[in-house]
Design a protein around this motif. Sequence first.
Motif, PDB file in Angstrom:
ATOM      1  N   GLN A  55      42.668 134.499   3.619  1.00  0.00           N
ATOM      2  CA  GLN A  55      42.082 135.272   4.710  1.00  0.00           C
ATOM      3  C   GLN A  55      42.736 136.643   4.889  1.00  0.00           C
ATOM      4  OE1 GLN A  55      42.344 132.673   8.110  1.00  0.00           O
ATOM      5  NE2 GLN A  55      40.412 131.649   7.626  1.00  0.00           N
ATOM      6  N   SER A  56      43.994 136.793   4.460  1.00  0.00           N
ATOM      7  CA  SER A  56      44.705 138.057   4.638  1.00  0.00           C
ATOM      8  C   SER A  56      44.744 138.902   3.365  1.00  0.00           C
ATOM      9  CB  SER A  56      46.133 137.786   5.118  1.00  0.00           C
ATOM     10  OG  SER A  56      46.141 137.187   6.390  1.00  0.00           O
ATOM     11  N   ALA A  57      43.920 138.549   2.385  1.00  0.00           N
ATOM     12  CA  ALA A  57      43.944 139.267   1.108  1.00  0.00           C
ATOM     13  C   ALA A  57      43.626 140.749   1.265  1.00  0.00           C
ATOM     14  CB  ALA A  57      42.963 138.627   0.130  1.00  0.00           C
ATOM     15  N   LEU A  58      42.778 141.080   2.241  1.00  0.00           N
ATOM     16  CA  LEU A  58      42.433 142.481   2.454  1.00  0.00           C
ATOM     17  C   LEU A  58      43.667 143.294   2.838  1.00  0.00           C
ATOM     18  CD1 LEU A  58      39.897 144.286   2.386  1.00  0.00           C
ATOM     19  CD2 LEU A  58      39.649 143.896   4.834  1.00  0.00           C
ATOM     20  N   SER A  59      44.574 142.671   3.585  1.00  0.00           N
ATOM     21  CA  SER A  59      45.810 143.344   3.961  1.00  0.00           C
ATOM     22  C   SER A  59      46.696 143.575   2.738  1.00  0.00           C
ATOM     23  CB  SER A  59      46.563 142.522   5.002  1.00  0.00           C
ATOM     24  OG  SER A  59      45.784 142.339   6.152  1.00  0.00           O
ATOM     25  N   GLY A  60      46.804 142.550   1.889  1.00  0.00           N
ATOM     26  CA  GLY A  60      47.584 142.710   0.664  1.00  0.00           C
ATOM     27  C   GLY A  60      47.016 143.790  -0.226  1.00  0.00           C
ATOM     28  N   GLN A  61      45.688 143.877  -0.267  1.00  0.00           N
ATOM     29  CA  GLN A  61      45.044 144.930  -1.054  1.00  0.00           C
ATOM     30  C   GLN A  61      45.365 146.309  -0.473  1.00  0.00           C
ATOM     31  OE1 GLN A  61      40.765 146.004  -0.527  1.00  0.00           O
ATOM     32  NE2 GLN A  61      40.537 145.226  -2.611  1.00  0.00           N
ATOM     33  N   ALA A  62      45.350 146.422   0.854  1.00  0.00           N
ATOM     34  CA  ALA A  62      45.633 147.706   1.484  1.00  0.00           C
ATOM     35  C   ALA A  62      47.063 148.159   1.190  1.00  0.00           C
ATOM     36  CB  ALA A  62      45.411 147.609   2.992  1.00  0.00           C
ATOM     37  N   ILE A  63      48.021 147.235   1.278  1.00  0.00           N
ATOM     38  CA  ILE A  63      49.410 147.572   0.957  1.00  0.00           C
ATOM     39  C   ILE A  63      49.514 148.016  -0.495  1.00  0.00           C
ATOM     40  CG2 ILE A  63      51.722 146.599   0.678  1.00  0.00           C
ATOM     41  CD1 ILE A  63      51.069 144.757   3.072  1.00  0.00           C
TER      42      ILE A  63
END
Length: 407
Positions: A55-63
Amino acid sequence: MLENTWIAKAVGTRWSAMRRQTVLGLSAAMLLGAAGTATAAEPIKIGLVAALSGQSALSGQAITRGLELAIDEINAKGGLLGGRPVTLIRRDDESNPAKGVLAARELIYKEKVVALFGGLDTPVSMAIVPLVNQEKVPFMGPWAAGTPVTKNGAKPNFAFRVSAVDEIVSVAMLEYSSKTFGVKKPGLMLVNNPWGESNEKGLAVAMKDKGVTAAGIEKFEGNDLDMVPQLSRLKDAGADGIFLVGNVGPSAQVVKSLTRMGWKVPIVSHWGPAGGRFTELAGPDAKSVHFVQTYSFLGDQSAKGKAITTALMAKYDDIKGPEDITPAVGVANAYDGMHLTALAIEAAGSTEGPAVQQGFYKIEQYDGLIKQYSKPFSPEVHDAIGPSDYVWAQFIDNKILPVGTEK
């Protein structure tokens, strides 16, 4: 005659031997030279441990994107320490502390990273920090806001951060809720993990300083699907606002539970909802949540903000405009964090962990994306972002917009 022939052969043999020695000597010198060149150009490895799936993959992508863009700029200017390129090595922690530690160990021991970024989730970061302090590897936090990540008691302390900090966010949440919604008796909804504990302590101090009494404190697990019982207790206790601390999934369930209850109450949140598919999971009432951010690519932009937006659009096909740079905090925090780490390495003149750690204290100025940094770190302060650097935002049509800028 025979003697002359023997002498000629002996001289020839000796000459051939001398030639072979010369050739071997030249070859050795060339190899040493090549090795020296290779050493000079040996990449400086930067590690990233973050949620790259779930669910938090978008955050990892942004980083990742913030780091990649900063590294592109650093390498375009010739790299670091006299021409060494910077390279990024990533590992997925799946938002799991145990997996985060395993990933960090691999990056430190096998890949020999010079610095480690990561810990999207506070529990993951807090699990990694003892390891980096033990191994003397600088750690840069671009997301996890738990106060103990940097205030961990270690001396020397190798954990730095360009991100929000719970104890500062707590004050901001209290002030914002009072000013914007007139909240006088907040109810606390906190995830039951170290991040929730960090915020519970921060909010307790902030409320005591302002003479505010909470209606109640309720906890939830990261995989809970129904928050109606906790919210009902807060409602019955007279809560006139909700302080929410949780990542994407459970924060969405809080909103859905409020919708089922028909309870319209202001929700002031930490930045967990920004980390993924919040609007999809929370439904139409996702827009009712106001949450803290450190940066937004929407609204008025500095020259650097405009340039970075253009660079991101050129590098990633799915970014068509600033509204697609999401979560913005992941990109911005990682971008500034990488440039500050590069400045620390240059100030150290070395890739040795203790030298780089001291290099952070030597940074004088950096014209960053989030702000103009002036002596951002000291032995007493390892957090570069302060209370004046926060932005309040909400989801409008699946876009994170600063509050008040929605069309």
